[in-house]
Structures are given as structure tokens and as C-alpha cells.
Scaffold this active site. Sequence first.
Site, PDB file in Angstrom:
ATOM      1  N   TYR A 141       0.859  -1.208   0.000  1.00 39.21           N
ATOM      2  CA  TYR A 141       0.000   0.000   0.000  1.00 39.21           C
ATOM      3  C   TYR A 141       0.889   1.250   0.000  1.00 39.21           C
ATOM      4  CZ  TYR A 141      -3.368   3.562   1.508  1.00 39.21           C
ATOM      5  OH  TYR A 141      -4.152   4.706   1.585  1.00 39.21           O
ATOM      6  N   LYS A 145       1.278   4.364  -2.850  1.00 42.78           N
ATOM      7  CA  LYS A 145       1.012   5.773  -2.551  1.00 42.78           C
ATOM      8  C   LYS A 145       2.256   6.634  -2.809  1.00 42.78           C
ATOM      9  CE  LYS A 145      -3.165   5.439  -1.897  1.00 42.78           C
ATOM     10  NZ  LYS A 145      -4.176   6.282  -2.531  1.00 42.78           N
ATOM     11  N   THR A 178     -13.581   6.043   6.736  1.00 44.77           N
ATOM     12  CA  THR A 178     -14.220   5.496   5.527  1.00 44.77           C
ATOM     13  C   THR A 178     -14.073   3.973   5.489  1.00 44.77           C
ATOM     14  OG1 THR A 178     -12.215   5.549   4.214  1.00 44.77           O
ATOM     15  CG2 THR A 178     -13.545   7.556   4.202  1.00 44.77           C
TER      16      THR A 178
END
Length: 266
Positions: A141, A145, A178
Site C-alpha cells: 500500500y 502511494k 471510511t
Amino acid sequence: MHVIIAGNSESEGQEAVRKIKEETLTGKVEFLYCDLASMKSIRQFVQQFRAKNCPLHVLVNNAGVMLVPERKTEDGFEEHFGLNYLGHFLLTNLLLDMLKQSGTHSHNARIITVSSATHYVGKLHLGDLQSRCSYSSHGAYAQSKLALVLFTYQLQHLLTANGSHVTANVVDPGVVNTELYKHVFWVVKMVKWMTAWLLFKTAEEGASTTIYAAVSPEVEGVGGCYLYNEERTKSAEVTYDEELQRRLWTESCKMVGISDESRRVP
Ligand SMILES: NC(=O)c1ccc[n+]([C@@H]2O[C@H](COP(=O)([O-])OP(=O)(O)OC[C@H]3O[C@@H](n4cnc5c(N)ncnc54)[C@H](O)[C@@H]3O)[C@@H](O)[C@H]2O)c1
């Protein structure tokens, strides 16, 4: 604005369209299917979008997954790298001519790419971008990014060199409550559940820097910035390595099968 929501969930997309129509009383919002984990789907989306003959003033590269188990996209890329990074890399490149046609000297077209503070701990393994040698979901991840920040800076370099009226900026939304956290360990989920109201931004707050980058007059003509809380901030030292930016760009072009325009730019 005529807003096109691109996503891989028809039901979620249509629900968002319905809400926006209800709140803003505008009909100028629609959903188009685009699975960023599929190069074929991205190309189909771009074809559909082109057929509309709309200008393209703002492109927001927002989609992402985090900490998914080791698995591959349909093109055989590690999922974080393939979806979070390569998907947006291809989408942006396929839409670049439309962005260039839509931007003007006084109103540049804008590309906003959503990265994360996680990029500060990311490492780019140019020899093993697919994490084949050793896989960690955190590492994958963070790498995706970090790649988005390097991509934005190289993109801005190419846009400036071509004299295009298009700017590219990268945004860190902060820690936002989220669905992104659905793959975290259950203990972390528990802690999040208990503390989110205090420590996490709401989705609306999390979107604010992206919206600022997309529409604020303060950002007119400004590109190549890392934005956090609506302010320019320094990204990780490694992201300013121009040789690394170039090498990642060239490698990414090979992976998605597009020509490498950066070779023509000094
Ligand atoms: N939530 C946070 O704390 C946080 C922190 C830093 C960065 N971010 C970044 O913000 C962005 C938005 O994430 P979020 O927090 O709203 O998470 P989210 O899970 O709520 O939203 C992610 C979005 O990506 C879309 N998506 C996922 N896979 C897709 C695919 N294959 N094709 C097309 N769309 C797909 C989903 O439909 C969803 O709308 C991501 O890039 C994420 O990395 C979030």
C-alpha cells in the site's frame, strides 16, 4: 460542472448520483463504469467518455484499496500497485490530450491525485514493483502511494516542458473514517470504532483538500505540489529524486503498454 463519477460499483455510483441530484437539484451528474483494476475497463471507460465530446477540466484520481490480501488484478499486477497506481497512471495518460485541449492560459485543467501520509514510510522497489520477492500488505500500500507522488511530480515536469495548460497536484486527505479500513486487523477495527468520532475526519472533511485542489482560485496555475489540510507541504525526500521519477515513469509506460513521451523531454 458536469460531474462524471467513475467507479466499479454500479449501485454505489448510482446512489451517489441520486444524492447529488437531490442535494444540488442539477441533472449534470452521471455514473460511468470503470474498474481501475482492469486495463481493458479503463480503456473502455475512456472510449465512452470521449464519445460524450465533453471538455475535461478536472480529473480526480481518488480510488484506492488498502491492506488487501496478496492477490493480482486481471492483468496480473499486485493489487495495490495495479489498482492504486497503474490504474490511475493509465487513466491519466489516456485522458491527457483531452485535458490539454480543455485547459487555457487563465483556466488550467487540473489533475488531482489522492495519495496518503503512508507514502512517507513507503519504499519503491524498482526491481520488484509487484512485491513478488516478499509481500507485505502495508509495504505494498505504502509503495503504491509513494509511486503516486513520484508520478505527479514527473507528470508536472512533462506538462511544464510541453507548455500545456494543465496542472498536476497530489493530496493527502488525512485520516478519514471510511470503508478503506475494512481489511485492517479486527483489533484495529475495534479501536477505530471507539475513537473515530474523536480522531478521524469525516468523509466530507477528508474530501476538502481534494476539492480545494480541484476548484480553488488559489491553486490556479500551480502544479507539482503535495497538499495537506489545504496547504502546500513537503513530501518524502525520495519523491524529489528526478531520476527515480523518470525511471518509474518509463517502467510504468512499459507495464501499461503506452509510449514513453518522457524520452522526448530533456
Ligand atoms: N481513509 C483514510 O484515512 C485515507 C488516508 C489517506 C489516503 N486515503 C486515500 O483516499 C482515497 C479514497 O479512499 P477512502 O478513504 O474514501 O476509502 P473508500 O474505501 O471509502 O473509497 C475508496 C473508493 O475507491 C473505489 N474503488 C475501489 N476499487 C476500485 C476499482 N477497482 N475501480 C474503481 N474504483 C474502485 C471504491 O468504489 C470507493 O469509492 C484512497 O486513494 C485512499 O488511499 C484515505
